[in-house]
Design a protein around this motif. Structure first.
Motif, short mmCIF file in Angstrom:
data_model
loop_
_atom_site.label_atom_id
_atom_site.label_comp_id
_atom_site.label_asym_id
_atom_site.label_seq_id
_atom_site.Cartn_x
_atom_site.Cartn_y
_atom_site.Cartn_z
N GLY A 276 0.97 -1.14 -0.01
CA GLY A 276 0.03 0.06 -0.11
C GLY A 276 0.87 1.31 0.18
N VAL A 277 1.94 1.11 -0.85
CA VAL A 277 2.88 2.30 -0.86
C VAL A 277 2.59 3.07 -2.15
N THR A 278 2.48 4.29 -1.97
CA THR A 278 2.28 5.45 -3.03
C THR A 278 3.69 5.48 -3.75
N ILE A 279 3.33 5.18 -5.26
CA ILE A 279 4.63 5.68 -6.20
C ILE A 279 4.38 6.93 -6.60
N ILE A 280 5.25 7.90 -6.33
CA ILE A 280 5.21 9.48 -6.88
C ILE A 280 5.96 9.48 -8.14
N ALA A 281 5.50 9.69 -9.35
CA ALA A 281 6.35 9.59 -10.46
C ALA A 281 6.85 10.91 -10.92
N TYR A 282 8.16 10.98 -10.82
CA TYR A 282 8.85 12.42 -11.20
C TYR A 282 9.30 12.17 -12.66
N SER A 283 9.43 13.25 -13.27
CA SER A 283 9.76 13.49 -14.90
C SER A 283 8.82 12.58 -15.57
N PRO A 284 7.66 12.81 -15.29
CA PRO A 284 6.37 11.92 -15.93
C PRO A 284 6.46 12.28 -17.49
N LEU A 285 6.76 13.41 -17.76
CA LEU A 285 6.59 13.91 -19.09
C LEU A 285 7.98 13.87 -19.89
N GLU A 286 8.97 13.00 -19.37
CA GLU A 286 10.47 13.01 -19.91
C GLU A 286 10.86 14.19 -20.59
#
Length: 321
Positions: free
Chosen positions: A200-210
Protein backbone atom coordinates in the motif's frame (compact mmCIF):
# COMPACT_ATOMS: atom_id res chain seq x y z
CA UNK A 1 -8.67 12.15 -4.40
CA UNK A 2 -6.78 9.10 -3.19
CA UNK A 3 -4.96 8.05 -0.04
CA UNK A 4 -1.25 8.73 0.31
CA UNK A 5 0.05 5.28 1.21
CA UNK A 6 -1.66 4.03 4.36
CA UNK A 7 -1.92 7.50 5.88
CA UNK A 8 -5.05 9.57 6.39
CA UNK A 9 -3.89 12.13 3.83
CA UNK A 10 -6.08 12.53 0.76
CA UNK A 11 -4.14 13.78 -2.26
CA UNK A 12 -4.98 14.63 -5.85
CA UNK A 13 -3.59 12.22 -8.49
CA UNK A 14 -1.52 15.13 -9.81
CA UNK A 15 0.72 17.20 -7.54
CA UNK A 16 2.97 20.09 -8.51
CA UNK A 17 6.71 19.53 -8.57
CA UNK A 18 8.53 22.75 -7.59
CA UNK A 19 12.14 22.10 -8.55
CA UNK A 20 11.71 25.06 -10.90
CA UNK A 21 11.09 27.37 -7.91
CA UNK A 22 14.80 27.15 -7.02
CA UNK A 23 15.40 30.62 -8.45
CA UNK A 24 18.44 29.43 -10.38
CA UNK A 25 20.29 28.75 -7.13
CA UNK A 26 22.76 25.92 -6.60
CA UNK A 27 23.88 23.16 -8.94
CA UNK A 28 20.46 21.50 -9.03
CA UNK A 29 18.48 24.74 -9.04
CA UNK A 30 20.49 26.14 -11.95
CA UNK A 31 18.76 23.68 -14.27
CA UNK A 32 15.90 26.22 -14.42
CA UNK A 33 15.90 29.96 -14.96
CA UNK A 34 14.45 32.37 -12.41
CA UNK A 35 10.66 32.68 -12.17
CA UNK A 36 9.11 35.92 -10.98
CA UNK A 37 7.27 36.00 -7.67
CA UNK A 38 4.07 36.99 -9.47
CA UNK A 39 4.34 34.00 -11.82
CA UNK A 40 5.02 31.61 -8.95
CA UNK A 41 1.93 32.91 -7.16
CA UNK A 42 -0.12 32.45 -10.32
CA UNK A 43 1.20 28.92 -10.92
CA UNK A 44 0.34 27.90 -7.36
CA UNK A 45 -3.11 29.51 -7.57
CA UNK A 46 -3.95 27.89 -10.91
CA UNK A 47 -2.91 24.52 -9.49
CA UNK A 48 -5.01 24.89 -6.33
CA UNK A 49 -8.04 26.26 -8.19
CA UNK A 50 -7.80 23.32 -10.60
CA UNK A 51 -7.95 20.69 -7.86
CA UNK A 52 -4.28 20.03 -7.09
CA UNK A 53 -3.81 19.96 -3.32
CA UNK A 54 -0.14 19.04 -2.78
CA UNK A 55 3.29 20.31 -3.69
CA UNK A 56 6.64 18.53 -3.84
CA UNK A 57 9.85 20.36 -2.99
CA UNK A 58 13.25 19.51 -1.48
CA UNK A 59 16.15 20.84 0.52
CA UNK A 60 18.41 20.21 -2.51
CA UNK A 61 16.33 22.41 -4.81
CA UNK A 62 18.33 25.62 -4.66
CA UNK A 63 19.58 24.84 -1.13
CA UNK A 64 16.12 25.51 0.31
CA UNK A 65 15.15 28.27 -2.14
CA UNK A 66 12.34 26.17 -3.60
CA UNK A 67 10.91 25.51 -0.15
CA UNK A 68 11.07 29.21 0.70
CA UNK A 69 9.50 30.23 -2.60
CA UNK A 70 6.66 27.71 -2.30
CA UNK A 71 5.85 28.74 1.27
CA UNK A 72 6.04 32.39 0.30
CA UNK A 73 3.53 31.91 -2.51
CA UNK A 74 1.14 29.95 -0.29
CA UNK A 75 1.36 32.62 2.42
CA UNK A 76 0.78 35.49 0.02
CA UNK A 77 -2.27 33.67 -1.35
CA UNK A 78 -3.60 33.09 2.16
CA UNK A 79 -3.75 29.32 1.67
CA UNK A 80 -4.42 27.23 4.78
CA UNK A 81 -2.12 24.32 5.61
CA UNK A 82 -4.83 21.72 5.11
CA UNK A 83 -5.58 23.14 1.65
CA UNK A 84 -1.99 22.69 0.40
CA UNK A 85 -0.08 19.66 1.59
CA UNK A 86 3.71 19.89 1.40
CA UNK A 87 6.17 17.11 0.62
CA UNK A 88 9.85 17.90 1.01
CA UNK A 89 13.08 15.88 1.13
CA UNK A 90 16.18 15.48 3.25
CA UNK A 91 19.44 15.74 1.27
CA UNK A 92 21.94 13.13 2.36
CA UNK A 93 25.26 13.92 0.66
CA UNK A 94 28.13 13.53 3.16
CA UNK A 95 25.60 13.07 5.98
CA UNK A 96 24.45 10.33 8.31
CA UNK A 97 20.94 9.50 9.52
CA UNK A 98 21.31 11.76 12.55
CA UNK A 99 21.16 14.70 10.17
CA UNK A 100 17.49 13.90 9.48
CA UNK A 101 16.46 14.97 12.97
CA UNK A 102 19.29 17.48 13.23
CA UNK A 103 18.13 19.47 10.20
CA UNK A 104 14.36 19.25 10.57
CA UNK A 105 14.14 22.73 12.09
CA UNK A 106 15.94 24.15 9.06
CA UNK A 107 13.35 22.55 6.82
CA UNK A 108 10.54 24.00 8.91
CA UNK A 109 12.20 27.42 8.85
CA UNK A 110 12.64 27.28 5.06
CA UNK A 111 8.93 26.47 4.78
CA UNK A 112 8.19 29.48 7.00
CA UNK A 113 6.70 27.29 9.71
CA UNK A 114 4.25 25.54 7.41
CA UNK A 115 3.53 21.90 8.16
CA UNK A 116 5.66 19.14 6.59
CA UNK A 117 3.11 16.54 5.58
CA UNK A 118 5.54 14.16 3.86
CA UNK A 119 9.27 14.04 4.53
CA UNK A 120 11.35 11.95 2.14
CA UNK A 121 14.89 10.62 1.95
CA UNK A 122 15.98 12.10 -1.39
CA UNK A 123 18.43 9.39 -2.50
CA UNK A 124 19.48 5.92 -1.28
CA UNK A 125 23.22 6.52 -1.00
CA UNK A 126 23.86 8.20 2.36
CA UNK A 127 26.52 7.12 4.86
CA UNK A 128 23.78 5.41 6.91
CA UNK A 129 21.61 2.36 6.30
CA UNK A 130 17.91 2.58 5.39
CA UNK A 131 17.16 1.17 8.84
CA UNK A 132 18.94 4.01 10.63
CA UNK A 133 17.30 6.59 8.36
CA UNK A 134 13.83 5.19 8.95
CA UNK A 135 14.39 5.09 12.70
CA UNK A 136 15.06 8.84 12.61
CA UNK A 137 12.09 9.47 10.35
CA UNK A 138 9.80 7.48 12.65
CA UNK A 139 10.91 9.61 15.59
CA UNK A 140 9.97 12.76 13.66
CA UNK A 141 6.47 11.36 13.08
CA UNK A 142 6.13 10.40 16.74
CA UNK A 143 7.21 13.86 17.86
CA UNK A 144 4.82 15.58 15.45
CA UNK A 145 7.44 17.25 13.26
CA UNK A 146 6.22 15.51 10.10
CA UNK A 147 3.04 13.76 9.03
CA UNK A 148 4.37 10.86 6.99
CA UNK A 149 7.57 9.20 5.76
CA UNK A 150 8.66 8.71 2.16
CA UNK A 151 11.76 7.72 0.21
CA UNK A 152 12.98 8.51 -3.28
CA UNK A 153 14.85 6.38 -5.80
CA UNK A 154 14.93 3.37 -3.45
CA UNK A 155 15.25 0.04 -5.24
CA UNK A 156 13.14 -2.93 -4.19
CA UNK A 157 15.57 -4.17 -1.56
CA UNK A 158 16.12 -0.84 0.16
CA UNK A 159 12.43 0.00 -0.10
CA UNK A 160 11.57 -3.31 1.60
CA UNK A 161 14.11 -2.63 4.35
CA UNK A 162 12.58 0.81 4.88
CA UNK A 163 9.09 -0.70 5.14
CA UNK A 164 10.17 -3.32 7.66
CA UNK A 165 12.04 -0.85 9.86
CA UNK A 166 9.16 1.62 9.94
CA UNK A 167 6.80 -1.20 10.85
CA UNK A 168 9.01 -1.99 13.83
CA UNK A 169 8.36 1.58 15.01
CA UNK A 170 4.60 1.33 14.38
CA UNK A 171 4.88 3.56 11.32
CA UNK A 172 4.50 2.95 7.60
CA UNK A 173 6.22 3.95 4.37
CA UNK A 174 3.84 6.31 2.60
CA UNK A 175 5.66 6.70 -0.71
CA UNK A 176 8.61 6.00 -2.97
CA UNK A 177 9.34 8.73 -5.49
CA UNK A 178 10.64 7.18 -8.70
CA UNK A 179 11.31 8.14 -12.30
CA UNK A 180 8.34 6.74 -14.19
CA UNK A 181 6.73 7.57 -17.51
CA UNK A 182 5.50 5.99 -20.72
CA UNK A 183 9.14 6.00 -21.85
CA UNK A 184 10.64 4.67 -18.63
CA UNK A 185 8.70 1.77 -17.10
CA UNK A 186 11.51 -0.01 -15.26
CA UNK A 187 9.66 0.04 -11.93
CA UNK A 188 7.17 -2.39 -13.49
CA UNK A 189 9.86 -5.03 -13.96
CA UNK A 190 12.38 -4.44 -11.15
CA UNK A 191 10.02 -5.22 -8.28
CA UNK A 192 9.44 -1.68 -7.01
CA UNK A 193 5.87 -1.34 -8.29
CA UNK A 194 4.91 -4.85 -7.16
CA UNK A 195 6.23 -4.18 -3.64
CA UNK A 196 4.40 -0.85 -3.54
CA UNK A 197 1.11 -2.53 -4.40
CA UNK A 198 1.75 -5.28 -1.85
CA UNK A 199 2.30 -2.84 1.03
CA UNK A 200 0.00 0.00 0.00
CA UNK A 201 2.85 2.40 -0.79
CA UNK A 202 2.17 5.28 -3.18
CA UNK A 203 4.53 5.66 -6.12
CA UNK A 204 5.21 9.33 -6.85
CA UNK A 205 6.27 9.57 -10.49
CA UNK A 206 8.80 12.27 -11.25
CA UNK A 207 9.82 13.31 -14.76
CA UNK A 208 6.45 11.93 -15.94
CA UNK A 209 6.65 13.80 -19.26
CA UNK A 210 10.31 12.92 -19.91
CA UNK A 211 11.58 16.51 -20.00
CA UNK A 212 8.72 17.48 -22.31
CA UNK A 213 9.17 14.73 -24.91
CA UNK A 214 5.71 13.28 -24.20
CA UNK A 215 3.97 16.60 -24.87
CA UNK A 216 4.86 16.18 -28.55
CA UNK A 217 6.13 19.75 -28.86
CA UNK A 218 9.58 18.64 -30.00
CA UNK A 219 8.04 16.34 -32.59
CA UNK A 220 5.87 19.17 -33.88
CA UNK A 221 8.79 21.59 -34.00
CA UNK A 222 12.19 19.85 -34.26
CA UNK A 223 13.89 23.25 -34.17
CA UNK A 224 12.99 23.41 -30.45
CA UNK A 225 15.11 20.33 -29.86
CA UNK A 226 17.94 21.58 -32.07
CA UNK A 227 18.13 24.81 -30.07
CA UNK A 228 18.07 23.23 -26.61
CA UNK A 229 20.71 24.18 -24.06
CA UNK A 230 21.79 22.38 -20.90
CA UNK A 231 21.70 18.60 -20.32
CA UNK A 232 18.81 17.96 -22.70
CA UNK A 233 20.92 19.12 -25.64
CA UNK A 234 22.95 15.92 -25.39
CA UNK A 235 20.14 13.43 -24.70
CA UNK A 236 19.46 10.93 -27.47
CA UNK A 237 15.67 11.23 -27.25
CA UNK A 238 15.89 14.85 -28.42
CA UNK A 239 17.95 13.96 -31.50
CA UNK A 240 16.13 13.42 -34.85
CA UNK A 241 16.51 9.64 -34.58
CA UNK A 242 15.11 9.65 -31.04
CA UNK A 243 12.14 11.81 -32.01
CA UNK A 244 11.39 9.53 -34.96
CA UNK A 245 11.44 6.52 -32.65
CA UNK A 246 8.84 7.94 -30.26
CA UNK A 247 6.63 9.59 -32.90
CA UNK A 248 4.17 6.63 -33.19
CA UNK A 249 3.49 6.83 -29.43
CA UNK A 250 3.01 10.59 -29.63
CA UNK A 251 0.55 10.14 -32.51
CA UNK A 252 -1.51 7.70 -30.42
CA UNK A 253 -1.54 10.14 -27.49
CA UNK A 254 -2.64 12.98 -29.76
CA UNK A 255 -5.34 10.90 -31.39
CA UNK A 256 -6.84 9.93 -28.06
CA UNK A 257 -6.42 13.44 -26.68
CA UNK A 258 -8.48 14.92 -29.51
CA UNK A 259 -11.57 13.19 -28.13
CA UNK A 260 -11.08 14.92 -24.76
CA UNK A 261 -9.90 18.27 -26.03
CA UNK A 262 -6.45 17.82 -24.49
CA UNK A 263 -2.92 17.32 -25.73
CA UNK A 264 -0.52 14.39 -25.76
CA UNK A 265 1.01 15.39 -22.43
CA UNK A 266 -2.31 15.35 -20.60
CA UNK A 267 -3.10 11.90 -21.99
CA UNK A 268 0.33 10.60 -20.95
CA UNK A 269 -0.20 11.85 -17.39
CA UNK A 270 -3.75 10.51 -17.23
CA UNK A 271 -2.53 7.06 -18.25
CA UNK A 272 0.17 7.22 -15.58
CA UNK A 273 -2.18 7.95 -12.69
CA UNK A 274 -4.91 5.48 -13.69
CA UNK A 275 -3.25 2.45 -15.31
CA UNK A 276 -2.26 0.97 -11.93
CA UNK A 277 -5.39 1.93 -10.03
CA UNK A 278 -4.63 4.36 -7.20
CA UNK A 279 -0.98 3.33 -6.71
CA UNK A 280 0.70 5.96 -8.90
CA UNK A 281 0.49 9.74 -8.65
CA UNK A 282 2.58 12.19 -10.67
CA UNK A 283 4.35 15.50 -10.08
CA UNK A 284 4.82 17.40 -13.33
CA UNK A 285 6.44 20.79 -12.89
CA UNK A 286 5.32 24.18 -14.20
CA UNK A 287 7.66 27.03 -15.03
CA UNK A 288 4.98 28.89 -17.01
CA UNK A 289 1.30 29.58 -16.39
CA UNK A 290 0.36 27.44 -19.39
CA UNK A 291 2.15 24.46 -17.85
CA UNK A 292 0.05 24.78 -14.71
CA UNK A 293 -3.13 25.07 -16.79
CA UNK A 294 -2.14 21.94 -18.72
CA UNK A 295 -1.50 20.03 -15.48
CA UNK A 296 -4.95 20.66 -14.03
CA UNK A 297 -6.62 19.51 -17.25
CA UNK A 298 -5.43 15.99 -16.40
CA UNK A 299 -7.91 15.93 -13.52
CA UNK A 300 -10.85 16.66 -15.82
CA UNK A 301 -11.14 13.31 -17.63
CA UNK A 302 -10.34 9.61 -17.32
CA UNK A 303 -9.17 7.33 -20.10
CA UNK A 304 -11.17 4.19 -20.89
CA UNK A 305 -9.65 0.73 -20.39
CA UNK A 306 -9.37 0.29 -24.16
CA UNK A 307 -7.57 3.61 -24.52
CA UNK A 308 -5.15 2.76 -21.73
CA UNK A 309 -4.48 -0.64 -23.30
CA UNK A 310 -3.75 0.94 -26.66
CA UNK A 311 -1.29 3.39 -25.07
CA UNK A 312 0.28 0.57 -23.06
CA UNK A 313 0.93 -1.49 -26.18
CA UNK A 314 2.47 1.42 -28.09
CA UNK A 315 4.54 2.46 -25.10
CA UNK A 316 6.07 -1.01 -24.69
CA UNK A 317 7.62 -0.72 -28.15
CA UNK A 318 9.83 2.21 -27.11
CA UNK A 319 9.97 2.34 -23.29
CA UNK A 320 12.80 1.25 -21.01
CA UNK A 321 11.40 -1.83 -19.33
Amino acid sequence: MRRLGQTNYEISPIGLGTWQFSQGSGLIGSYFSTISEADMDAIVKISLDGGINWFDTAEAYGKGKSEEALAGALNRLGVKEEEALIATKWWLLFRTAGSITGTIQKRKDALKGRRIDLHQVHQPFSFSSPEKEMKQMASLVKEGHIGAVGVSNFNRDKMDRAIQELNRHEASLASNQMKYSLLDRRIETNGVLDLAKQHGVTIIAYSPLEQGILTGKFHDNPDLAANLSGPRKHMSQFKPQGLARTLPLINVLKEIGNAYGVGAGQVALNWLVHFHGDTVVAIPGASKLKHAEDNVKVLGFKLTQDEMKKIDEESRKVAKM
